[in-house]
Design an enzyme around this catalytic site. Structure first.
Site, short mmCIF file in Angstrom:
data_model
loop_
_atom_site.label_atom_id
_atom_site.label_comp_id
_atom_site.label_asym_id
_atom_site.label_seq_id
_atom_site.Cartn_x
_atom_site.Cartn_y
_atom_site.Cartn_z
N CYS A 130 0.60 -1.46 -0.03
CA CYS A 130 0.00 0.09 0.02
C CYS A 130 0.52 1.28 0.07
O CYS A 130 0.25 2.52 -0.37
CB CYS A 130 -0.88 -0.08 1.26
N HIS A 133 -3.26 6.90 2.98
CA HIS A 133 -3.92 5.59 2.54
C HIS A 133 -5.10 5.46 3.20
O HIS A 133 -5.46 5.79 4.19
CB HIS A 133 -2.81 4.56 3.00
#
Length: 347
Positions: free
Chosen positions: A129, A268
Site C-alpha cells: 500500500c 492511505h
C-alpha cells in the site's frame, strides 16, 4: 540543486461497481455489522476483461492520458516505475507473443513496450500500500541527480485476481490505477522530506498465500489468494494506528514543519477508523483529510495517488501548499512524505 516536483496526476477506476449486497459476495460466511463499520466500504470496483479492462489496458489508458495532458511524447519519458500487488499479470501484450498469465515480465517492461516508451529505464517495486511513496522517492532521487527529466510512477492494482469470494476479506479490496508525472521543478514544487520504517513482527497477519478457497474444505484446488488472519482486524488496531504518525512526525521534523503548517494530509485508505486514528495522532483536523474508501474500496498501492487526485480535483490543495502523504503497508512498512505543491496538471 535540481529539485523534483509532482507535475501531473491522473487515475482510473473500473467501470463496474459492486455493492456489499452484490451476489458476488453470496458465498461469504455470516457478516457482522461490526465488520462493515470498521472497513467503511459501501461499494468497490473490479476490472472487467469483457470491457477491455486489465492491468495493461488500464495502465496504457492512464499513461496516454498523462502524456497528452502534459504535451509529451512517449520518447520523452526517461523513467517508469510500476507497482502491482498481484504478481501474476493477466496480459503481457506482445512482449512474449503469448497472452497467458505470467509472473514475468513485470508490468513496467510490458508497459514500456506497449506504450512505446523507448527511452525509459523501467523497473517494478513492491511495498504494497505504500508503493506509490517509495516510487516517488526513487523517481525524485533520479531527477535530483540529473539522471532523468520526466519520470512516471504508476500503480495499477488488479487485486481481484487474488480475491477468495468465500472469505470475508474479499469485501475489502478493489481494482484501480493511478499515476503521477514527476519532473525537475521550475517553481516552488518539491519534495521537502520523507521518512519510513518497518516492523515485520506482524507480517503474517495479511499475506498472499497459495491455498484452496476458504469455503472449499474438500477440494485441493489452490490459487494465490490474499489471506487475512481470523483476528487480523483486531491485531491491526493494536499497532497500525501508532506507526503511521511516527513516520509523519519524522518527515515533518526533517522538513522543519509542524502539522499546523500542512494544508492537506493524504492518507492511505484502509478504514475510516484507522485514517481517523492517524489524523488524531498527528493533530490533523477532519477538514484537512479526505476519505475515499467508502466508494472506491482499498486499492492497495493506487489508494494514496487516487486520494491525492481526488483532493486536487476538489480544490482541497492549492499551489504553494505543503501536503503530507502517508500510509501503512502489509509486511509491515510505514511511510510519509512532505511535498510543496507547485504548478500541477490534473487529468
Amino acid at each position: 540543486m535540481i529539485k523534483a516536483k509532482i507535475a501531473s496526476i491522473t487515475s482510473q477506476l473500473p467501470a463496474r461497481k459492486f455493492k456489499n449486497t452484490d451476489p458476488i459476495f453470496g458465498n461469504l460466511p455470516e457478516m457482522s455489522q461490526r465488520w462493515w463499520r470498521f472497513w467503511g466500504i459501501d461499494e468497490r470496483g473490479y476490472f472487467s476483461p469483457d470491457l477491455g479492462e486489465d492491468e495493461l489496458h488500464v495502465s496504457l489508458t492512464v499513461v496516454e492520458r498523462l502524456l497528452k495532458a502534459n504535451n509529451l511524447k512517449p520518447a520523452d519519458v526517461d523513467l517508469i516505475i510500476c507497482a502491482a500487488s498481484c504478481p501474476v499479470l493477466t496480459n503481457i501484450g506482445s512482449v512474449k507473443g503469448t497472452n497467458q498469465p505470467r509472473l514475468y515480465p513485470r508490468l513496467s517492461r510490458v508497459l514500456r513496450e506497449e506504450a512505446g516508451l523507448i527511452n525509459a529505464t523501467h523497473f517494478d517495486i513492491q511495498m504494497e500500500c505504500a508503493s506509490f511513496l517509495l516510487g516517488q522517492k526513487l523517481a525524485a532521487s533520479y531527477i535530483e541527480q540529473g539522471k532523468v527529466r520526466n519520470a512516471v510512477v504508476l500503480c495499477c492494482e488488479y487485486i481481484s485476481n487474488m480475491m477468495d469470494y468465500t472469505d470475508r476479506s474479499s469485501t475489502i479490496f478493489s481494482d484501480g490505477c493511478a499515476a503521477a508525472l514527476l519532473t525537475a521543478s521550475t517553481d516552488e514544487g518539491e519534495l521537502l522530506a520523507s521518512a519510513q520504517h518497518s516492523n515485520a513482527t506482524h507480517y503474517s497477519i495479511a499475506t498472499g498465500k497459495w491455498r484452496a478457497p476458504s469455503g472449499d474444505s474438500e477440494s485441493h484446488r489452490t490459487k494465490l489468494y490474499f489471506s487475512l488472519d481470523e483476528d487480523g482486524q483486531k491485531q491491526m488496531q493494536e499497532f497500525v494506528p501508532q506507526n503511521v504518525p511516527i513516520a509523519v512526525h519524522r518527515a515533518l521534523k526533517k522538513a522543519g514543519l509542524q502539522s499546523s503548517d500542512i494544508g492537506e494530509f493524504v492518507f492511505h485508505q484502509p478504514s475510516p477508523l484507522l485514517v481517523h486514528a492517524w489524523a488524531t495522532g498527528v493533530d490533523c483536523p477532519e477538514e484537512k483529510y479526505l476519505t475515499t474508501m467508502d466508494k472506491a474500496g482499498v486499492m492497495v498501492s493506487a489508494s494514496i495517488p487516487y486520494t491525492l487526485h481526488q483532493s486536487l480535483k476538489q480544490g482541497r490543495i492549492q499551489k504553494g501548499d505543503a501536503i503530507v502523504m502517508a500510509g501503512a503497508a502489509t509486511g509491515w512498512g510505514f511511510a510519509a512524505q512532505v511535498w510543496r505543491i507547485g504548478d500541477l496538471v490534473i487529468c
